[in-house]
Design a protein around this motif. Structure first.
Motif, PDB file in Angstrom:
ATOM      1  N   ALA A  50       0.679  -1.065  -0.069  1.00 21.38           N
ATOM      2  CA  ALA A  50       0.058  -0.044   0.076  1.00 21.38           C
ATOM      3  C   ALA A  50       0.935   1.108  -0.174  1.00 21.38           C
ATOM      4  O   ALA A  50       0.773   2.315  -0.637  1.00 21.38           O
ATOM      5  CB  ALA A  50      -0.790  -0.088   1.088  1.00 21.38           C
ATOM      6  N   LEU A  51       1.714   1.156   0.838  1.00 21.76           N
ATOM      7  CA  LEU A  51       2.811   2.590   0.758  1.00 21.76           C
ATOM      8  C   LEU A  51       3.316   2.561  -0.467  1.00 21.76           C
ATOM      9  O   LEU A  51       3.934   3.502  -0.956  1.00 21.76           O
ATOM     10  CB  LEU A  51       3.840   1.979   2.077  1.00 21.76           C
ATOM     11  CG  LEU A  51       3.239   2.135   3.565  1.00 21.76           C
ATOM     12  CD1 LEU A  51       4.323   2.057   4.487  1.00 21.76           C
ATOM     13  CD2 LEU A  51       2.479   3.358   3.647  1.00 21.76           C
ATOM     14  N   ALA A  52       3.831   1.443  -1.096  1.00 16.25           N
ATOM     15  CA  ALA A  52       4.560   1.627  -2.351  1.00 16.25           C
ATOM     16  C   ALA A  52       3.695   2.160  -3.452  1.00 16.25           C
ATOM     17  O   ALA A  52       4.185   3.162  -4.281  1.00 16.25           O
ATOM     18  CB  ALA A  52       5.087   0.256  -2.887  1.00 16.25           C
ATOM     19  N   ARG A  53       2.149   2.131  -3.357  1.00 10.06           N
ATOM     20  CA  ARG A  53       1.445   2.398  -4.224  1.00 10.06           C
ATOM     21  C   ARG A  53       1.199   3.979  -4.016  1.00 10.06           C
ATOM     22  O   ARG A  53       1.107   4.979  -4.782  1.00 10.06           O
ATOM     23  CB  ARG A  53       0.081   2.031  -4.213  1.00 10.06           C
ATOM     24  CG  ARG A  53      -1.307   2.628  -5.003  1.00 10.06           C
ATOM     25  CD  ARG A  53      -1.193   2.502  -6.475  1.00 10.06           C
ATOM     26  NE  ARG A  53      -2.111   3.241  -6.958  1.00 10.06           N
ATOM     27  CZ  ARG A  53      -3.358   2.486  -7.219  1.00 10.06           C
ATOM     28  NH1 ARG A  53      -3.525   1.366  -6.936  1.00 10.06           N
ATOM     29  NH2 ARG A  53      -4.286   3.365  -7.635  1.00 10.06           N
ATOM     30  N   LEU A  54       1.270   4.341  -2.625  1.00 12.66           N
ATOM     31  CA  LEU A  54       0.886   5.929  -2.379  1.00 12.66           C
ATOM     32  C   LEU A  54       2.307   6.557  -2.624  1.00 12.66           C
ATOM     33  O   LEU A  54       2.112   7.731  -3.312  1.00 12.66           O
ATOM     34  CB  LEU A  54       1.131   5.887  -0.637  1.00 12.66           C
ATOM     35  CG  LEU A  54      -0.386   5.401  -0.137  1.00 12.66           C
ATOM     36  CD1 LEU A  54      -0.326   5.249   1.511  1.00 12.66           C
ATOM     37  CD2 LEU A  54      -1.508   6.229  -0.613  1.00 12.66           C
ATOM     38  N   GLU A  55       3.363   5.995  -2.641  1.00 19.42           N
ATOM     39  CA  GLU A  55       4.595   6.582  -2.927  1.00 19.42           C
ATOM     40  C   GLU A  55       4.759   6.923  -4.520  1.00 19.42           C
ATOM     41  O   GLU A  55       4.957   7.618  -5.057  1.00 19.42           O
ATOM     42  CB  GLU A  55       5.957   5.925  -2.823  1.00 19.42           C
ATOM     43  CG  GLU A  55       7.327   6.573  -3.028  1.00 19.42           C
ATOM     44  CD  GLU A  55       8.368   5.820  -2.220  1.00 19.42           C
ATOM     45  OE1 GLU A  55       9.430   6.593  -1.926  1.00 19.42           O
ATOM     46  OE2 GLU A  55       8.367   4.559  -2.353  1.00 19.42           O
TER      47      GLU A  55
END
Length: 447
Positions: A50-55
């Motif tokens: 999820a954090l990778a997608r937000l980044e």
């Protein structure tokens, strides 16, 4: 159904909304990954996805051994516009959920909180994950799926801006019961809702969104295409029961079925494998797939069969918890002509000695007549899944007893409908579903 993709999206949507609506400002740190994992009941790799997608979307920056930081820069005007463009198209859908969401959410919440109180002996969970924790105590993936979808649609900031979950937790810590805890939550959420609709009154004109295309609430049970086989299998079983494909006949070819259902041929093959495992049909090389409806052939060792019957069991439980309130709401809103048509449908089913179709007929009535679009959407999805349980019910009762097993139910429903005794009708369906769910659990445990 409850895969990593689902929960990854849940986390992504949560923080994307907070950032784009200004709840998390530039430079703010997100919680540590283990804390996010704990709040959303997921594994650490799911949080990292999820954090990778937000980044990738330019909302945060992730650095090794440091908490992720918000890098999205915007001022109040942009935050306001982001909110307007999200919420204005969803205004009518949110209003429907606000007005009638208690028909679904209240009974699920109350049942989940009772279970949570019995099972939890330690400290209450973090406030941000409280609703998910309460509902997860039911052990019903369909309930959790609906909760996720509604939270996404309503949007996270709307649900916790005023600390409603914290108020609920304080009430529970003080020894409060489920009703007081629920009122504590609703008080905070009502303030959020009131502020939202006050905002929408001016935002539509301010951003020229008066003619924007509405975005209704949709309950997307499946995120992965192969899982569509359960809904497609249910539709085929229903058509077999309606004698569109009588026992002994052949189903259409794979390409024709793929075209009809709008799926790949591989999905149709998976569907036929499921029907074979359920004893509904069998494929013969060079001939096609013949309808059998032989419950003696159910292969309980197949994972897809267990999943299909699990969906059936969860649908029964979901309906048992919600059908009373939904029934009262729908029956009281229906016209006399609509109620008379339902009574006529029941009479035809009895004459044809197909009393086992009584609840499907009743669910069709709700999905047509209920004034709430959200309820219609949810009950339509549940009705799609129920047919998967027919082969197991046939095996449990035997063909000769199938009609007799439900004849009393339909007779009582007819009598109560003629008398317009809505309370008795609603209570009758609740009792019927509770009994069916209990009997099926006992049956499945023996297999």
């Amino acid at each position: 159904m409850e895969g990593t993709y689902e929960r990854y999206k849940l986390i992504y949507d949560s923080y994307a909304a907070r950032i784009c609506f200004g709840r998390c400002a530039f430079g703010d740190s997100l919680p540590a990954i283990p804390r996010i994992a704990s709040e959303f009941h997921v594994a650490v790799p799911t949080v990292r996805s999820a954090l990778a997608r937000l980044e990738a979307d330019g909302l945060i920056r992730v650095e090794a051994k440091k908490a992720a930081r918000v890098v999205y820069r915007a001022g109040p005007a942009r935050f306001r516009e982001n909110a307007a463009r999200y919420f204005v198209p969803r205004r009518e859908g949110i209003l429907d959920i606000v007005r009638t969401g208690g028909l679904l959410y209240d009974p699920l919440w109350e049942a989940g909180l009772r279970t949570w109180n019995r099972e939890r002996t330690g400290a209450p969970p973090a406030a941000a994950g409280f609703s998910l924790t309460v509902l997860s105590s039911l052990g019903n993936h369909l309930v959790m799926n609906l909760c996720w979808e509604m939270i996404r649609y309503l949007c996270f900031p709307l649900l916790d801006a005023h600390g409603a979950a914290e108020d609920c937790l304080r009430e529970l810590r003080a020894g409060g019961d489920a009703d007081r805890a629920k009122r504590a939550c609703l008080a905070g959420w009502k303030q959020d809702i009131d502020e939202l609709f006050a905002f929408l009154e001016t935002a539509r004109a301010e951003y020229a969104l008066e003619d924007v295309r509405p975005v209704p609430f949709e309950w997307n049970i499946y995120r992965q295409r192969p899982q569509l086989r359960y809904s497609i299998a249910s539709r085929i079983i229903r058509e077999i029961l309606e004698e569109r494909y009588p026992v002994g006949s052949f189903l259409p070819s794979l390409p024709r079925m793929a075209e009809r259902f709008g799926v790949a041929v591989s999905t149709v093959r998976r569907t036929l494998d499921l029907l074979d495992g359920l004893g509904v049909a069998a494929s013969f090389q060079g001939k096609g797939t013949r309808v059998l409806m032989d419950p003696r052939r159910i292969d309980f060792s197949k994972p897809e069969v267990r999943e299909a019957l699990g969906l059936y069991a969860e649908s029964l439980e979901f309906l048992a918890l919600t059908v009373r309130k939904v029934s009262l709401f729908t029956l009281e809103a229906a016209s006399g002509e609509t109620l008379d048509r339902l009574a006529e449908r029941f009479a035809r089913i009895r004459e044809e000695k197909k009393s086992y179709l009584v609840f499907e007929a009743y669910l069709a009535f709700i999905t047509d007549a209920c004034p709430s679009a959200a309820v219609r959407q949810c009950y339509r999805k549940l009705n799609e899944l129920l047919a998967c349980g027919y082969p197991a019910t046939l095996r449990r009762l035997g063909e000769n007893r199938l009609d007799n097993a439900f004849s009393g139910t339909i007779a009582r429903a007819q009598a109560d409908l003629r008398a317009r005794d809505f309370e008795r009708i609603a209570a009758g369906w609740q009792g019927f579903l509770e009994n069916e769910a209990e009997r099926f659990r006992a049956f499945a445990a023996r297999q």
